[in-house]
Design a protein around this motif. Sequence first.
Motif, mmCIF file in Angstrom:
data_model
loop_
_atom_site.group_PDB
_atom_site.id
_atom_site.type_symbol
_atom_site.label_atom_id
_atom_site.label_comp_id
_atom_site.label_asym_id
_atom_site.label_seq_id
_atom_site.Cartn_x
_atom_site.Cartn_y
_atom_site.Cartn_z
ATOM 1 N N LEU A 85 3.487 3.124 -5.259
ATOM 2 C CA LEU A 85 2.699 3.560 -6.406
ATOM 3 C C LEU A 85 3.238 2.833 -7.633
ATOM 4 O O LEU A 85 4.391 3.013 -8.008
ATOM 5 N N THR A 121 -10.198 7.826 -3.726
ATOM 6 C CA THR A 121 -9.207 6.948 -4.357
ATOM 7 C C THR A 121 -7.793 7.510 -4.241
ATOM 8 O O THR A 121 -6.886 7.041 -4.914
ATOM 9 N N TYR A 148 -4.058 8.328 -3.490
ATOM 10 C CA TYR A 148 -2.839 7.648 -3.027
ATOM 11 C C TYR A 148 -2.090 8.592 -2.098
ATOM 12 O O TYR A 148 -1.781 9.726 -2.468
ATOM 13 N N ASP A 167 0.814 -1.216 0.000
ATOM 14 C CA ASP A 167 0.000 0.000 0.000
ATOM 15 C C ASP A 167 0.850 1.270 0.000
ATOM 16 O O ASP A 167 0.359 2.354 -0.327
ATOM 17 N N ASP A 226 -0.473 -0.744 -11.182
ATOM 18 C CA ASP A 226 -1.824 -1.168 -10.813
ATOM 19 C C ASP A 226 -2.676 0.006 -10.347
ATOM 20 O O ASP A 226 -3.895 -0.126 -10.205
ATOM 21 N N ARG A 227 -2.068 1.176 -10.120
ATOM 22 C CA ARG A 227 -2.814 2.370 -9.710
ATOM 23 C C ARG A 227 -2.835 3.440 -10.793
ATOM 24 O O ARG A 227 -3.783 4.211 -10.877
ATOM 25 N N THR A 228 -1.754 3.529 -11.571
ATOM 26 C CA THR A 228 -1.595 4.673 -12.462
ATOM 27 C C THR A 228 -0.626 4.344 -13.581
ATOM 28 O O THR A 228 0.164 3.395 -13.471
#
Length: 852
Positions: free
Chosen positions: A393, A821, A823, A390, A396-398
Amino acid sequence: WYTAYTPYQPEISQGRLQMLLNFQTVVADLTGLDVAGASLLDESTAAAEAMTLTRRQSKAPQDAVFVVDQDTHPQTVAVLQTRAEPLGLTLKIVDMSTHDYQQPTFGVLLQHPGTGGEVRDLSPLVDKAHEAGALVVVATDLLACTLTESPGAAGADIAVGSSQRFGVPLGFGGPHAGFLSVRQNLARSLPGRLVGVSRDADGKPALRLALQTREQHIRREKATSNICTAQVLLAVVAGAYAVYHGPEGLTAIAQRTHRMAAVLATVLREGGVQVRHENFFDTLTVEAGPDVHAKALAAGVELRRGQSGGGSATAASGTLGISTDETTTRAHLDAVVGAFGLEPQDWDAVDARTSDSAGPARTTPYLQHEVFRTHRSETQMLRYLRQLSDRDLALDRTMIPLGSCTMKLNATTEMEPITWPELGGLHPFTDPAHATGYATLIADLERWLCEITGYDAVSLQPNAGSQGELAGLLAIRGYHRSRGDEHRDVCLIPASAHGTNAASAVMAGMRVVVVGTTPTGDVDVTDLQAKIDQHADSLAALMVTYPSTHGVYEDTIGDVCAAVHEAGGQVYVDGANLNALVGLARPGHFGADVSHLNLHKTFCIPHGGGGPGVGPVGVRAHLSDFLPGHPFFGQQGPGTEGAVSGAPYGSAGILPITWAYVRLMGGPGLTRATQVAVLSANYLAARLAPHFPVLYTGRGGLVAHECIVDLRQITKETGVSVDDVAKRLVDYGFHAPTMSFPVAGTLMIEPTESEDLAELDRFVDAMVAVRVEIDAVGTEWPLEQSPLRYAPHTAACLGGAWDRPYARTLGAFPGGVDPATKYWPPVRRIDGAHGDRNLVCSCPSPEELAEG
């Protein structure tokens, strides 16, 4: 984690940096040395890096030799020989028990346990080497180090090895996760990556890659290694394995592994079989003929034939090697003794009459840090891994818009096969008859890559792009030498080239001559011709990247290749930017003689936070005889040059990813992917141009698959740096583009074909919003108090008093970032200089990091 990039942006990489620090701690503790790196490629290449490290550090005369224990793995000896010869280093393979050091010696390599299994008392051997003025490298086994005396305790200066048995599948040779650890006085000479503890803007502990100025793109031909990455994903696996098992669990696994070998030795000796060594950990060398090997194989157990030392695959014929591990069962033992004509055993009774035989015992504790004592249930381990992931970055996020290093989708369908035991459980030195599936897969890939690139032959042995570069240059060197042109040793390299190019050329025994670039970013053809004329008699090669490192299709590439060929040189086209060529152009057809290809870029093997990688080398027919060989192939191998990796096919365990990608896409799909990648880059360049100048374009004002936006004038006018923009993008939920490469003060952006229009627009919107903030510097707020300089913003820094001249919401949720959402980076901007001054190689406790 497998979709993550190298942690150059440490604020958004704290999770994997923590696990890499765990890995470093495991290696440092078990080898008994002060500092360990964040992993290397495999054991053999790590040994080669250690060899050159000892040469750099030694004060021995230039004619001094590197002494290699004859009980060293033959694949390691082969890679050492490959690396030593172009550098003018002399190897001497000796029996360490009788070696007298009559020649000056700069370094010594000992294998512990030996390739034949023997565990010796290292201390007398180390002392003798030190008396002769040599530094000592020990190639070791991490699991063995839980029970036997560590290299550091025996006085060694450097330890190398592989962490593969810490939970990483064999995979027919790789991924490997090599390691290298050193005494404190050698820490700043480590090749590869090192994770250290620094502090963030609030003075709290934070992790980062230390000593980044050693990177090849800065030091170029002065770099001490061409390795520009690590095996991060595999180091994460090994680190997690150690976290879960802890010191007690690792010791129990090692004890069981050793006892399996010990009881087997007892029964074989009682049955009249000669077992060579009294002290061993997990491997026995026994006197036996081919009939025993055949009987064991019929019972489902494959034994090692005739490779018990001497640095040769054919040494010690008439012997068999038998190794045990944590998966060995009593049924396996019965199968082995049955092959020797002995009856099944009551192994508990055998254990009762078997004495310990592991050699000098370890007396120092290891892995006393709390992280190795906390996570004992699967639930705890799951939550620990989730907590770390977590903090990162990743793709899978951006989108990760990094120029020079393609970051594209690694599809689940492509990834799944590498978890199959049929692919993951195969030993790299198994009989070829037992690897026909891999043989088909490898042959398919070689054929497909030849068709895609226009080359006539491909070697999949190099286990990183850097090793592919070296293999390609060695092929050129071998070709010239075969023609009596040993004097051809000049390698022309454009000033804009990837830094590994220059480092690889030096390692291949070549002299680097830099060729200038024009203001438009192209190779300066006039300067190139002048350098060709100047060095015509000694020209070996030109290394050039196409499309260029500046992200442009240079329309002079055919003329450049022709000019080099006319002068008797060979053309090496760096395949780093092949993502802009597949289906559109073939290097082997427009004039190139050799290229390496980054399968972890163009062909979907995941970057994995810095590795694994595969760097195949493709060549035209006249160079095919000079591809890498390997002792496993004997005289029947694909090439005559030396091995560049420990396994015959390098990181074969991840080749199914690329096989699946190519098979799924087919020719039209691969071509379409290239077209979309180029279209996406031009879309970004066109949309960003009104806000940030695009530095280089080609014909028609177009770019290739990446573009460079120029911040230098903005920095001059406002003081806002590329670093400020990169850290501010974190607040918008983006990984930064490549910073200051290939031009200082710029950002290099590559969208790839994996991103849809909505994601490209989201990135443009963020960049435009950042430009608006830049324009507000000096009017709405001073630079030092701007959201750009304070970036990135953590959740913690938003609490309490707020004395900044901009709203909290602007700091935390700029440009319409969705709070649901969002980060949140775990740390604020990290002080890099502090980290370089204060190298730390052990894990802070979870409590210390939590407080941070």
